[in-house]
Design a protein around this motif. Structure first.
Motif, PDB file in Angstrom:
ATOM      1  N   GLY A   1      31.254  27.207  38.060  1.00 51.27           N
ATOM      2  CA  GLY A   1      32.307  27.802  37.268  1.00 51.27           C
ATOM      3  C   GLY A   1      32.260  29.316  37.309  1.00 51.27           C
ATOM      4  N   ILE A   2      33.396  29.937  37.136  1.00 49.38           N
ATOM      5  CA  ILE A   2      33.521  31.394  37.204  1.00 49.38           C
ATOM      6  C   ILE A   2      34.088  31.910  35.887  1.00 49.38           C
ATOM      7  CG2 ILE A   2      34.626  33.327  38.409  1.00 49.38           C
ATOM      8  CD1 ILE A   2      32.629  31.993  40.149  1.00 49.38           C
ATOM      9  N   GLY A   3      33.609  33.072  35.463  1.00 48.62           N
ATOM     10  CA  GLY A   3      34.154  33.737  34.285  1.00 48.62           C
ATOM     11  C   GLY A   3      33.220  33.699  33.102  1.00 48.62           C
ATOM     12  N   TRP A   4      32.997  34.884  32.492  1.00 46.26           N
ATOM     13  CA  TRP A   4      32.107  35.030  31.337  1.00 46.26           C
ATOM     14  C   TRP A   4      32.869  35.277  30.039  1.00 46.26           C
ATOM     15  CZ3 TRP A   4      26.583  37.111  31.597  1.00 46.26           C
ATOM     16  CH2 TRP A   4      25.957  36.750  32.803  1.00 46.26           C
ATOM     17  N   ASP A   5      33.904  36.103  30.093  1.00 41.58           N
ATOM     18  CA  ASP A   5      34.598  36.578  28.890  1.00 41.58           C
ATOM     19  C   ASP A   5      35.752  35.664  28.511  1.00 41.58           C
ATOM     20  OD1 ASP A   5      33.218  38.926  28.247  1.00 41.58           O
ATOM     21  OD2 ASP A   5      34.421  40.141  29.603  1.00 41.58           O
ATOM     22  N   VAL A   6      35.843  35.307  27.235  1.00 46.83           N
ATOM     23  CA  VAL A   6      36.939  34.469  26.798  1.00 46.83           C
ATOM     24  C   VAL A   6      37.437  34.907  25.426  1.00 46.83           C
ATOM     25  CG1 VAL A   6      35.392  32.748  25.767  1.00 46.83           C
ATOM     26  CG2 VAL A   6      37.707  32.075  26.421  1.00 46.83           C
ATOM     27  N   ALA A   7      38.739  34.790  25.240  1.00 40.99           N
ATOM     28  CA  ALA A   7      39.362  34.870  23.921  1.00 40.99           C
ATOM     29  C   ALA A   7      40.281  33.674  23.798  1.00 40.99           C
ATOM     30  CB  ALA A   7      40.144  36.173  23.756  1.00 40.99           C
ATOM     31  N   GLY A   8      40.282  33.034  22.638  1.00 46.12           N
ATOM     32  CA  GLY A   8      41.114  31.859  22.465  1.00 46.12           C
ATOM     33  C   GLY A   8      40.944  31.246  21.095  1.00 46.12           C
TER      34      GLY A   8
ATOM     35  N   ILE B   1      36.821  25.853  23.198  1.00 43.83           N
ATOM     36  CA  ILE B   1      37.823  26.906  22.991  1.00 43.83           C
ATOM     37  C   ILE B   1      38.978  26.695  23.958  1.00 43.83           C
ATOM     38  CG2 ILE B   1      38.255  29.392  23.084  1.00 43.83           C
ATOM     39  CD1 ILE B   1      35.194  29.738  22.622  1.00 43.83           C
ATOM     40  N   ARG B   2      40.184  26.671  23.419  1.00 44.26           N
ATOM     41  CA  ARG B   2      41.374  26.687  24.277  1.00 44.26           C
ATOM     42  C   ARG B   2      41.606  28.132  24.679  1.00 44.26           C
ATOM     43  NH1 ARG B   2      44.441  23.350  26.402  1.00 44.26           N
ATOM     44  NH2 ARG B   2      43.414  21.677  25.224  1.00 44.26           N
ATOM     45  N   VAL B   3      41.488  28.411  25.961  1.00 37.28           N
ATOM     46  CA  VAL B   3      41.456  29.780  26.469  1.00 37.28           C
ATOM     47  C   VAL B   3      42.847  30.403  26.413  1.00 37.28           C
ATOM     48  CG1 VAL B   3      40.925  31.243  28.450  1.00 37.28           C
ATOM     49  CG2 VAL B   3      39.500  29.236  27.962  1.00 37.28           C
ATOM     50  N   ALA B   4      42.916  31.579  25.775  1.00 37.98           N
ATOM     51  CA  ALA B   4      44.145  32.372  25.799  1.00 37.98           C
ATOM     52  C   ALA B   4      44.078  33.455  26.858  1.00 37.98           C
ATOM     53  CB  ALA B   4      44.389  33.009  24.430  1.00 37.98           C
ATOM     54  N   ALA B   5      42.870  33.950  27.142  1.00 39.90           N
ATOM     55  CA  ALA B   5      42.697  35.025  28.116  1.00 39.90           C
ATOM     56  C   ALA B   5      41.247  35.055  28.565  1.00 39.90           C
ATOM     57  CB  ALA B   5      43.084  36.368  27.503  1.00 39.90           C
ATOM     58  N   ALA B   6      41.038  35.391  29.825  1.00 42.94           N
ATOM     59  CA  ALA B   6      39.696  35.504  30.395  1.00 42.94           C
ATOM     60  C   ALA B   6      39.633  36.755  31.256  1.00 42.94           C
ATOM     61  CB  ALA B   6      39.346  34.272  31.232  1.00 42.94           C
ATOM     62  N   ALA B   7      38.710  37.658  30.950  1.00 43.96           N
ATOM     63  CA  ALA B   7      38.601  38.902  31.706  1.00 43.96           C
ATOM     64  C   ALA B   7      37.895  38.664  33.037  1.00 43.96           C
ATOM     65  CB  ALA B   7      37.844  39.946  30.892  1.00 43.96           C
ATOM     66  N   VAL B   8      38.211  39.513  33.996  1.00 41.60           N
ATOM     67  CA  VAL B   8      37.624  39.463  35.341  1.00 41.60           C
ATOM     68  C   VAL B   8      36.614  40.599  35.455  1.00 41.60           C
ATOM     69  CG1 VAL B   8      38.109  39.575  37.820  1.00 41.60           C
ATOM     70  CG2 VAL B   8      39.749  38.477  36.262  1.00 41.60           C
ATOM     71  N   ASN B   9      35.352  40.249  35.740  1.00 44.02           N
ATOM     72  CA  ASN B   9      34.263  41.220  35.769  1.00 44.02           C
ATOM     73  C   ASN B   9      33.555  41.225  37.116  1.00 44.02           C
ATOM     74  OD1 ASN B   9      33.958  42.260  32.867  1.00 44.02           O
ATOM     75  ND2 ASN B   9      34.047  40.043  32.551  1.00 44.02           N
ATOM     76  N   PRO B  10      32.860  42.325  37.446  1.00 43.70           N
ATOM     77  CA  PRO B  10      32.108  42.362  38.703  1.00 43.70           C
ATOM     78  C   PRO B  10      31.093  41.225  38.843  1.00 43.70           C
ATOM     79  CG  PRO B  10      32.353  44.576  37.847  1.00 43.70           C
ATOM     80  CD  PRO B  10      32.907  43.650  36.793  1.00 43.70           C
ATOM     81  N   VAL B  11      30.498  40.768  37.740  1.00 44.23           N
ATOM     82  CA  VAL B  11      29.535  39.669  37.840  1.00 44.23           C
ATOM     83  C   VAL B  11      30.216  38.396  38.338  1.00 44.23           C
ATOM     84  CG1 VAL B  11      29.782  38.849  35.455  1.00 44.23           C
ATOM     85  CG2 VAL B  11      27.607  38.535  36.661  1.00 44.23           C
ATOM     86  N   ASP B  12      31.521  38.244  38.073  1.00 47.96           N
ATOM     87  CA  ASP B  12      32.245  37.090  38.586  1.00 47.96           C
ATOM     88  C   ASP B  12      32.317  37.145  40.115  1.00 47.96           C
ATOM     89  OD1 ASP B  12      32.699  36.582  35.887  1.00 47.96           O
ATOM     90  OD2 ASP B  12      34.712  37.442  35.924  1.00 47.96           O
TER      91      ASP B  12
END
Length: 315
Positions: free
Chosen positions: A67-74, A32-43
């Motif tokens: 690596g860091i980050g769980w949520d992705v949209a793309g 996935i080419r990332v368009a946005a990645a949310a920042v969460n407490p688990v990060d």
């Protein structure tokens, strides 16, 4: 490509922007080419070493970087062998639920299993869609564990937060009567999300809930990790779901069934969440956007501000 990695645990300043090889999808995977990645407490818990200390991921040093980050949209730009449900060019959301990986969603591209990916909502931007997977799935899977029938009463703690807000909306959509607890200033927000009753933070929760629901609620979804304070609001033989493990999980007193919700990626459930967004039953909330290289600033804000909605990183 650029990605945010961590080599040693610590504060926000250990988040490092690095040039790394672009990953290649293997069998059953998509890139996935990332368009946005949310920042969460688990990060933040990953970055600080808290998850490693709790035995939820290998210690730092077992890999050159984490690596860091769980949520992705793309947008899918390549699929691996055997993938038929997703194609290059599809706009998607996805969840990285593996902790011991060299790359996360804080990157220009990410490889995920195809069953961790679903079509993105059509009615919102990629920035808004990126806030959906982790928090939406947590709320959905917690409600499934509770298993309450339509008309039952449910306490949601932290109802103005990301998980709690989705939980209120999903519960109301299922026909549950929601008692929400949050800061007094958030009452209008959580009532708009679907809460029928409200208890402001700072009062004795068990007594306040029981004044609204004699005998106590049939279930509680503890997104704020109030533990025994929230359990006290549940009637005997009710059900309680904690959004985290460890000391936030209370002893199952009074015949109450106690669960932890351990989040998992699920393409079918992600598609359900997408549909609910497009049908205006779920409301993604974005606190702010920052460029990917400002991930340290995003983590400092996450730990220092009372945010309503998620910070989102843009590659």
């Amino acid at each position: 490509m650029h990605a945010i990695i961590v080599k040693e645990p610590g504060g926000p300043d250990v988040l490092e922007s690095a040039d790394v090889p672009s990953p290649v999808p293997g069998p059953g995977q998509v890139r996935i080419r990332v368009a946005a990645a949310a920042v969460n407490p688990v990060d933040a818990a990953t970055r600080s070493g808290a998850l490693a200390d709790a035995g939820l991921m290998p210690p730092f040093g077992s890999r050159p970087a984490v690596g860091i980050g769980w949520d992705v949209a793309g947008t899918v730009d390549e699929v691996g062998p055997g993938v038929t449900r997703v194609a290059a060019g599809d706009e998607v959301i996805g969840l990285k639920d593996r902790l011991d990986v060299p790359l996360g969603a804080y990157a220009e591209v990410i490889v995920l299993d195809a069953d961790a990916v679903a079509p993105a909502p059509r009615s919102v931007s990629a920035i808004e869609a990126a806030t959906l997977p982790l928090n939406g799935l947590t709320a959905l899977q917690a409600l499934d564990l509770l298993g309450l029938p339509s008309g039952a009463t449910l306490l949601v703690t932290g109802a103005a937060g990301a998980v709690g807000g989705y939980a209120v909306e999903l519960a109301a959509h299922r026909g549950l009567r929601v008692v929400a607890t949050a800061s007094a200033s958030d009452e209008s927000l959580v009532r708009d999300l679907g809460a029928e009753m409200f208890v402001p933070r700072g009062v004795h929760l068990g007594d306040a809930v029981r004044a609204l629901v004699p005998g106590g609620v049939e279930g509680a979804l503890d997104a704020a990790l109030l533990s025994v304070a929230a359990l006290d609001a549940v009637r005997n033989t009710g059900t309680f779901v904690a959004v985290s493990g460890g000391p936030s999980t209370p002893v199952p007193l009074r015949g109450i069934t106690v669960h932890n919700v351990w989040i998992r990626a699920d393409a079918t459930q992600l598609a359900q969440l997408t549909a609910l967004v497009d049908e205006n039953h779920l409301t993604p909330r974005v606190a702010d956007t920052l460029p990917l290289h400002e991930a340290p600033k995003a983590h400092a804000r996450l730990e220092g501000e009372a945010l309503r909605g998620r910070l989102v990183l843009i590659p």
